[in-house]
Design a protein around this motif. Sequence first.
Motif, short mmCIF file in Angstrom:
data_model
loop_
_atom_site.label_atom_id
_atom_site.label_comp_id
_atom_site.label_asym_id
_atom_site.label_seq_id
_atom_site.Cartn_x
_atom_site.Cartn_y
_atom_site.Cartn_z
N ILE A 294 -6.22 53.85 80.81
CA ILE A 294 -6.00 54.20 82.21
C ILE A 294 -4.81 53.43 82.75
N SER A 295 -3.90 54.13 83.42
CA SER A 295 -2.74 53.48 84.03
C SER A 295 -2.70 53.79 85.52
N GLY A 296 -2.05 52.90 86.26
CA GLY A 296 -1.92 53.10 87.70
C GLY A 296 -1.23 51.92 88.34
N ALA A 297 -1.37 51.78 89.65
CA ALA A 297 -0.79 50.64 90.35
C ALA A 297 -1.55 49.37 89.97
N THR A 298 -0.84 48.31 89.62
CA THR A 298 -1.47 47.07 89.17
C THR A 298 -0.96 45.87 89.95
N GLY A 299 -1.77 44.82 89.97
CA GLY A 299 -1.41 43.62 90.70
C GLY A 299 -0.20 42.91 90.12
N SER A 300 -0.08 42.89 88.78
CA SER A 300 1.03 42.18 88.15
C SER A 300 2.36 42.80 88.53
N VAL A 301 2.42 44.13 88.62
CA VAL A 301 3.65 44.81 89.02
C VAL A 301 3.85 44.70 90.53
N ALA A 302 2.77 44.80 91.30
CA ALA A 302 2.86 44.73 92.76
C ALA A 302 3.46 43.40 93.21
N VAL A 303 3.08 42.31 92.53
CA VAL A 303 3.60 40.99 92.90
C VAL A 303 5.12 40.95 92.75
N VAL A 304 5.64 41.59 91.72
CA VAL A 304 7.10 41.63 91.52
C VAL A 304 7.76 42.43 92.64
N LEU A 305 7.10 43.53 93.04
CA LEU A 305 7.67 44.41 94.06
C LEU A 305 7.70 43.75 95.44
N VAL B 187 12.95 50.79 102.66
CA VAL B 187 12.38 49.88 101.64
C VAL B 187 11.75 50.69 100.50
N LEU B 188 11.06 51.76 100.85
CA LEU B 188 10.44 52.61 99.83
C LEU B 188 11.46 53.18 98.87
N GLN B 189 12.65 53.52 99.37
CA GLN B 189 13.68 54.09 98.49
C GLN B 189 14.10 53.10 97.41
N TYR B 190 14.11 51.82 97.76
CA TYR B 190 14.45 50.79 96.77
C TYR B 190 13.31 50.64 95.75
N ILE B 191 12.08 50.75 96.21
CA ILE B 191 10.94 50.67 95.30
C ILE B 191 10.94 51.86 94.34
N PRO C 239 15.75 59.70 95.28
CA PRO C 239 16.03 58.57 96.18
C PRO C 239 17.53 58.44 96.43
N PRO C 240 17.96 58.36 97.67
CA PRO C 240 19.39 58.22 97.96
C PRO C 240 19.98 56.95 97.37
N THR C 241 19.15 55.93 97.15
CA THR C 241 19.64 54.69 96.54
C THR C 241 20.08 54.88 95.10
N LEU C 242 19.69 55.99 94.48
CA LEU C 242 20.05 56.24 93.09
C LEU C 242 21.55 56.32 92.90
N PHE C 243 22.27 56.68 93.96
CA PHE C 243 23.72 56.86 93.86
C PHE C 243 24.49 55.71 94.48
N SER C 244 23.78 54.60 94.73
CA SER C 244 24.43 53.43 95.33
C SER C 244 24.54 52.30 94.30
N GLY D 266 7.80 59.82 94.78
CA GLY D 266 7.33 59.00 95.89
C GLY D 266 6.22 58.04 95.57
N ALA D 267 6.24 57.41 94.38
CA ALA D 267 5.21 56.45 93.99
C ALA D 267 5.85 55.16 93.51
N MET D 268 5.10 54.08 93.56
CA MET D 268 5.57 52.80 93.07
C MET D 268 5.35 52.71 91.56
N PRO D 269 6.06 51.82 90.85
CA PRO D 269 5.82 51.67 89.41
C PRO D 269 4.48 51.02 89.14
N GLY D 270 3.98 51.20 87.93
CA GLY D 270 2.70 50.61 87.54
C GLY D 270 2.64 50.43 86.05
N CYS D 271 1.44 50.23 85.53
CA CYS D 271 1.26 50.05 84.09
C CYS D 271 -0.21 50.28 83.76
#
Length: 512
Positions: free
Chosen positions: A65-76, A101-105, A226-231, A288-293
């Motif tokens: 099972i994968s999803g949003a995790t605390g170890s990745v959230a702390v980095v974000l 901020v979400l666009q950077y995430i 994400p518009p940040t993709l081109f920055s 529109g989702a944050m990274p996870g593991c």
Amino acid sequence: MFTLKNYSRDNLKNDILSGLVVAVALVPEAIAFSFIVGINPIVGLYTAFILGLVTAILGGKPGMISGATGSVAVVLVGLALEAGAMLQHAGITGDALTIGVLQYIFLAAIVAGIIQILFGILRFGKFIRLVPLPAIYGFVNGLAIVIALAQLKFFHGQGWTMYLIVAVTMAIMVWLPRYTKAVPAGLVAIVLLTLVVYFGHIHTLLIGDLANLSEFKGQLPSFHIPPTLFSWEALKMVAPYAVIVALVGLIESLLTLAVLDEMSGTRGSGNKECIAQGVGNVTCGFFGAMPGCAMIGQSIINFTSGGLGRLSSATAAIGLMVLVASLTDLLNVIPVGVLVGIMFMVSIGTFEWSSFGHLKKMPPEDAFVMLVVTIVTIFFDLAVAVIIGVIISALVFAWKHARIYAHSRPLGSQAKLYELSGPLFFGSVQSFHDTFDVENDPKVVVIDFKNARVMDSSGVEAIEKLTERYAKAGKKLTLRHLSDDCKAVLERAQANITQEEDDPDYKVARDY
């Protein structure tokens, strides 16, 4: 990929039911980790759906099972703070600041995913084998404690009903499987106690109290770039965080895979899991989702509930999205205490209790590694803990093997034979040089590497220097049983190397 034709009726039932248990258990975790980063809970829920579904189909271990995790959230958290400060400095506030901020995430998810895909393509997943067993024990034990401690916040301000619900849930999880395994005990606990609390009008903490999921009813993730993709500036800011997210995510995912391998007795593919995590995180960034593991707690819930196939993890992801999109009113009334009780049982089941017995039998250095990794996992970070464990184990290994042994005997009256044993590498170079008496040796010296192995470029260089020392002393040196790889490197020294039919064939690790 799915092979439904190979599923028996029991497997289908077990996978679907266990997946439903996990779907419900994913909700509070996804919400909590979204709050840690300071973003809308729907972002974490989207991660559990998207990443969970992609890895269910492409992953290296069925049932993970994968999803949003605390170890990745702390980095974000660090990324969110830096991006927020930069946007505020530019005069952006309010909802525009949150969206910015979400666009950077989202960009971090895409970049981290690409890095993970490259790890899989380059077949770096195999390096999880370098994590020693004591470090894995420490990781598992530390994470079990972290899972249990993470539940304590839900007791704040709650009365005796919360404790009673948790206790009853744990009792169901312990006793029901002794009588029947037709339905996962976790699902029975969720349904039964939700009905009791709802119809009994019992006051306790509900999922709806954590976040009113009704406002997300009918919402599904949608594609956007994400518009940040081109920055270039955004990429430079995100890159360090994305690298850490990628590494932390892969370490946790591959260690979860290793734990499930041991529990199931089957072997998964680390390289496939790297690619699946990467594809999933890239998809998260564009939807529109944050990274996870991988999530070890939910993976073990799935495994112990009978979910062993890909259908179970796919059901968890799809079931979660169905709950959020159309059954939020039902989801809101589920007592948090039930999920806390399930996670406590996961913590108890995750903890490697046998490691206490192993402590007595382990060498002191292995016991030290296990304790260090456990402590660092609890108080700092999973990735740091595992890296420290690997480094300590590597240093201990190098110290133990930092000596090469030699037995010498005369060959007639004018020659001498050195028979070496042990690895020749950077740690044993000094003992290698100390073995030979160049000044007092006879005119002909033979060094036999039959029971030794040259491990790295430092070992090759040591042989070259020794060859030069004997040459300057006007003595003939013959080297036996070196691999062709070693001979090729030593050609520039013009060493007199005998050709043996049984010369070994192996490669020397060196920088080109």
